[in-house]
Design a protein around this motif. Structure first.
Motif, PDB file in Angstrom:
ATOM      1  N   THR A   1      56.891  38.606   8.985  1.00  0.00           N
ATOM      2  CA  THR A   1      57.787  37.478   8.701  1.00  0.00           C
ATOM      3  C   THR A   1      59.102  37.966   8.113  1.00  0.00           C
ATOM      4  OG1 THR A   1      55.900  36.010   8.354  1.00  0.00           O
ATOM      5  CG2 THR A   1      58.011  35.284   7.474  1.00  0.00           C
ATOM      6  N   ASN A   2      59.033  38.897   7.187  1.00  0.00           N
ATOM      7  CA  ASN A   2      60.262  39.426   6.592  1.00  0.00           C
ATOM      8  C   ASN A   2      61.033  40.271   7.595  1.00  0.00           C
ATOM      9  OD1 ASN A   2      62.099  39.657   4.413  1.00  0.00           O
ATOM     10  ND2 ASN A   2      61.305  41.696   3.967  1.00  0.00           N
ATOM     11  N   VAL A   3      60.338  41.020   8.430  1.00  0.00           N
ATOM     12  CA  VAL A   3      61.019  41.811   9.466  1.00  0.00           C
ATOM     13  C   VAL A   3      61.759  40.874  10.419  1.00  0.00           C
ATOM     14  CG1 VAL A   3      60.685  43.367  11.435  1.00  0.00           C
ATOM     15  CG2 VAL A   3      59.507  43.813   9.278  1.00  0.00           C
ATOM     16  N   MET A   4      61.187  39.709  10.712  1.00  0.00           N
ATOM     17  CA  MET A   4      61.880  38.751  11.570  1.00  0.00           C
ATOM     18  C   MET A   4      63.173  38.279  10.906  1.00  0.00           C
ATOM     19  SD  MET A   4      60.570  35.452  13.695  1.00  0.00           S
ATOM     20  CE  MET A   4      60.186  34.375  12.347  1.00  0.00           C
ATOM     21  N   ARG A   5      63.139  38.070   9.604  1.00  0.00           N
ATOM     22  CA  ARG A   5      64.344  37.650   8.887  1.00  0.00           C
ATOM     23  C   ARG A   5      65.454  38.685   8.986  1.00  0.00           C
ATOM     24  NH1 ARG A   5      60.632  36.371   4.266  1.00  0.00           N
ATOM     25  NH2 ARG A   5      60.086  34.188   4.552  1.00  0.00           N
ATOM     26  N   ILE A   6      65.079  39.964   8.884  1.00  0.00           N
ATOM     27  CA  ILE A   6      66.116  40.994   8.822  1.00  0.00           C
ATOM     28  C   ILE A   6      66.392  41.665  10.170  1.00  0.00           C
ATOM     29  CG2 ILE A   6      65.746  41.471   6.383  1.00  0.00           C
ATOM     30  CD1 ILE A   6      64.173  43.945   7.126  1.00  0.00           C
ATOM     31  N   GLY A   7      65.450  41.536  11.137  1.00  0.00           N
ATOM     32  CA  GLY A   7      65.643  42.255  12.392  1.00  0.00           C
ATOM     33  C   GLY A   7      65.414  41.468  13.658  1.00  0.00           C
ATOM     34  N   GLY A   8      64.979  40.215  13.535  1.00  0.00           N
ATOM     35  CA  GLY A   8      64.784  39.391  14.715  1.00  0.00           C
ATOM     36  C   GLY A   8      63.364  39.388  15.250  1.00  0.00           C
TER      37      GLY A   8
END
Length: 190
Positions: free
Chosen positions: A42-49
Motif C-alpha cells: 500500500t505504501n509502495v503504491m503511494r510512492i511508486g504507483g
C-alpha cells in the motif's frame, strides 16, 4: 527431523523485504522513509504507483506461500506447517536483514494461508475484496479478512495448530494496524 528446517528457512525467506528491494530496483525512495513509513504494497503504491505496488504484493505473498506450500507438499505435520507459516509471517514483520523493522503482514499472511490451502487463501482474499468494494479502505478490508481468517482456517483445514497459527497471525496483524484502527475510529483513515 529435517522438517524442522522449514521453520528457520521460512523466517529467512520472510525477512526479504519485497518493498525495499522493489523500490531500490525501480529507483524509488525507501518506503520506510516515505509515505506511511511502512514497507508494504500500500505504501509502495503511494510512492511508486500501481506497478511497483503489484510487484511488491506478489513478492510479499510469495514469501509466505512458498515455504508453507513446500512444507505442505512434503506432508509435514500440522504443527510444522503452522510454525512454518508463522515463521514466514514473523520474518516479514521483524526481518533480520532490515533491522527487524518490517511491514504489517497482510500479503505475507495471505500467502501463508494460500500455502496451507488454496480454498483458505481464496476465502480470505475474497473477503478482503468484498469489504474493499464496499468501503474502498484497504486497512478495513485487511482487518475484516484477517479477523475472519481463523474461522476460514478451521473450516478449510480443521487442525488445531493451523487454527492457532491463524489466530496468532490475526492478533499480530491487528496489533500492527493499531495506528490504522485509531485513524479509522477518528474518521481520518484514507
Amino acid at each position: 527431523m529435517i522438517e524442522w528446517l522449514f521453520i528457520p528457512a521460512a523466517y529467512l525467506i520472510g525477512s526479504i523485504s519485497s518493498a525495499i528491494l522493489i523500490c531500490q530496483l525501480m529507483g524509488l525512495p525507501d518506503p520506510r522513509e516515505q509515505g506511511s513509513g511502512n514497507p508494504g504494497a500500500t505504501n509502495v503504491m503511494r510512492i511508486g504507483g500501481k506497478k511497483a505496488a503489484a510487484i511488491t504484493l506478489v513478492g510479499d505473498m510469495l514469501k509466505g506461500l512458498l515455504p508453507v506450500y513446500a512444507a505442505n507438499m512434503l506432508n509435514v505435520s500440522a504443527e510444522i506447517l503452522a510454525l512454518t507459516g508463522v515463521a514466514a509471517f514473523i520474518g516479514h514483520l521483524y526481518p533480520i536483514f532490515f533491522q527487524f523493522k518490517g511491514g504489517k503482514g497482510v500479503a505475507t499472511s495471505l500467502g501463508v494461508l494460500f500455502g496451507i490451502s488454496w480454498w483458505l487463501g481464496l476465502a480470505v482474499a475474497g473477503c478482503w475484496l468484498i469489504v474493499y468494494k464496499i468501503t474502498k479502505i484497504s486497512s478495513v478490508s485487511a482487518l475484516v479478512a484477517s479477523a475472519l481468517s481463523p474461522i476460514f482456517a478451521w473450516y478449510f483445514n480443521g487442525t488445531i495448530p493451523v487454527l492457532i497459527a491463524a489466530v496468532f497471525m490475526t492478533v499480530l496483524l491487528l496489533w500492527r494496524h493499531k495506528s490504522n484502527i485509531q485513524r479509522l475510529m477518528a474518521g481520518q483513515e484514507r
